[in-house]
Design a protein around this motif. Structure first.
Motif: not given
Length: 113
Positions: A23-26, A28-29, A50-53, A95-97
């Motif tokens: 789960a992300a904050s700050g 947007h996936f 991996s997943i693209s935008s 997980c990684n952005v």
């Protein structure tokens, strides 16, 4: 502040399934690509999925047909569904952005034979 909070994981017998969440904050996936990596003891961290935008996904050959990455934009969360788990899948999963060089805290997955 960008933060990725992981959940899921645990101990499962070979052939079982687990689902990891991130789960992300700050951030947007829906406008950022995301990845799942794993690191087994004594080995380097490796990319798993991996997943693209725009929602296109890819998984490495070693987990193809068993692992699926998907995203819930309403929850701003990415998932890694892991089926038919093998002892060789035992690792800490992250997980990684990549654009923001941000990582989750890591989740242990242990698959017993």
């Amino acid at each position: 502040q960008v933060q990725l909070v992981q959940s899921g994981g645990g101990v499962v017998q070979a052939g079982g399934s687990l689902r990891l969440s991130c789960a992300a904050s700050g951030v947007h996936f829906r406008i950022n690509a995301a990845n799942w990596y794993r690191q087994a003891p004594g080995k380097e961290r490796e990319l798993v999925a991996s997943i693209s935008s725009i929602g296109m996904t890819n998984v490495v050959d070693s987990v193809k047909g068993r692992f699926t990455m998907f995203r819930d934009d309403a929850k701003n969360t990415v998932y890694l569904q892991m089926n038919s788990l093998k002892p060789g899948d035992t690792a800490v999963y992250y997980c990684n952005v990549p654009l923001l060089s941000t990582w989750g805290q890591g989740t242990q997955v242990t698959v017993s034979s």
